[in-house]
Design a protein around this motif. Sequence first.
Motif, mmCIF file in Angstrom:
data_model
loop_
_atom_site.group_PDB
_atom_site.id
_atom_site.type_symbol
_atom_site.label_atom_id
_atom_site.label_comp_id
_atom_site.label_asym_id
_atom_site.label_seq_id
_atom_site.Cartn_x
_atom_site.Cartn_y
_atom_site.Cartn_z
ATOM 1 N N LEU A 7 0.832 -1.206 0.000
ATOM 2 C CA LEU A 7 0.000 0.000 0.000
ATOM 3 C C LEU A 7 0.866 1.256 0.000
ATOM 4 C CD1 LEU A 7 -2.712 -0.973 2.649
ATOM 5 C CD2 LEU A 7 -2.857 -1.153 0.156
ATOM 6 N N PRO A 8 0.428 2.317 -0.687
ATOM 7 C CA PRO A 8 1.147 3.595 -0.602
ATOM 8 C C PRO A 8 1.253 4.036 0.849
ATOM 9 C CG PRO A 8 -0.541 3.674 -2.311
ATOM 10 C CD PRO A 8 -0.765 2.401 -1.558
ATOM 11 N N ARG A 9 2.385 4.621 1.193
ATOM 12 C CA ARG A 9 2.643 5.028 2.577
ATOM 13 C C ARG A 9 2.974 6.510 2.581
ATOM 14 N NH1 ARG A 9 6.979 4.963 6.457
ATOM 15 N NH2 ARG A 9 6.232 4.224 8.478
ATOM 16 N N LEU A 10 2.187 7.298 3.341
ATOM 17 C CA LEU A 10 2.301 8.750 3.291
ATOM 18 C C LEU A 10 2.420 9.336 4.690
ATOM 19 C CD1 LEU A 10 -0.505 9.363 0.646
ATOM 20 C CD2 LEU A 10 1.956 9.380 0.232
ATOM 21 N N HIS A 11 3.295 10.321 4.811
ATOM 22 C CA HIS A 11 3.464 11.015 6.084
ATOM 23 C C HIS A 11 2.372 12.064 6.258
ATOM 24 C CE1 HIS A 11 5.247 14.252 8.664
ATOM 25 N NE2 HIS A 11 5.445 13.194 9.424
ATOM 26 N N VAL A 12 1.856 12.148 7.485
ATOM 27 C CA VAL A 12 0.820 13.131 7.831
ATOM 28 C C VAL A 12 1.374 14.043 8.916
ATOM 29 C CG1 VAL A 12 -1.488 13.445 8.820
ATOM 30 C CG2 VAL A 12 -1.061 11.557 7.244
ATOM 31 N N SER A 13 1.199 15.330 8.760
ATOM 32 C CA SER A 13 1.676 16.291 9.749
ATOM 33 C C SER A 13 1.077 15.999 11.115
ATOM 34 C CB SER A 13 1.294 17.707 9.307
ATOM 35 O OG SER A 13 1.436 18.616 10.376
ATOM 36 N N VAL A 14 1.864 16.258 12.173
ATOM 37 C CA VAL A 14 1.339 16.072 13.524
ATOM 38 C C VAL A 14 0.245 17.078 13.832
ATOM 39 C CG1 VAL A 14 3.419 15.001 14.449
ATOM 40 C CG2 VAL A 14 3.194 17.490 14.477
ATOM 41 N N GLY A 15 0.036 18.026 12.943
ATOM 42 C CA GLY A 15 -1.100 18.928 13.100
ATOM 43 C C GLY A 15 -2.420 18.241 12.833
#
Length: 246
Positions: A7-15
């Motif tokens: 699966l695609p893996r994406l970083h999400v802001s801690v915001g």
Amino acid sequence: MSALHTLPRLHVSVGETLVAHADLPMTPEQARYLGTVLRRAEGDEVRLFNERDGEWLARIAGVRKDKGCFTVVEQLRAPAPEPGCVLVFALLKRDSTDLVIRMGTELGVSRFVPVITERTVSGRVKSERLESIATEAAEQCERLSVPVVEAPVRLTDFLGAWPADFRLFVAVERQIAQGEGPVAFAGARVGDGVLIGPEGGFSAGELDVLRARPFVTPVTLGNRVLRAETAVTAALALFDSQLRNA
């Protein structure tokens, strides 16, 4: 469900908070990547992560051009410490600097500090570009945190601000180490730094300044002359080995 590792893996802001059933907006870059590059559509699964919340399974709730939304489903990995060193390196040419950021992220660096030395070949960088490279590398290598990439600073200013209770391992010319520097970064601990100089090495004046700092520990990476990018990889691998085996 697709195999998770595919699966695609994406970083999400801690915001943005990753929690079950939450709806999170995509960044324009994520929307273009998923919709245009990967041809993913509503209902397709992805993995989202950040250092605070860990890694989560999510579904695409909608994606169009540069807009989209995720719906978070369930947690896959809990947050966990990812110990690493501070990598201090003399700025190199653009492609070489990019490579240092990418490899350093994969090898566990917690913070990058580019420094300007007397023999630095380039003193200008685009911080956003380096941050993007670090994020992409973190997405690829399965780590949960994205290392900080600081703005370039002069070597003398950096040394003046370095905390004296942490060691700074410096890969120096053989005539300085003279066999006395630990090859394997003995006693390395989280928060310590690794300093790699420019192509051509440090100047005589810079070596004098380094010698005078009590927190500096000279190390040798062997009897071969390494390119700066290769020296980074060798030093980080040795540092990580000591950290894991401490």
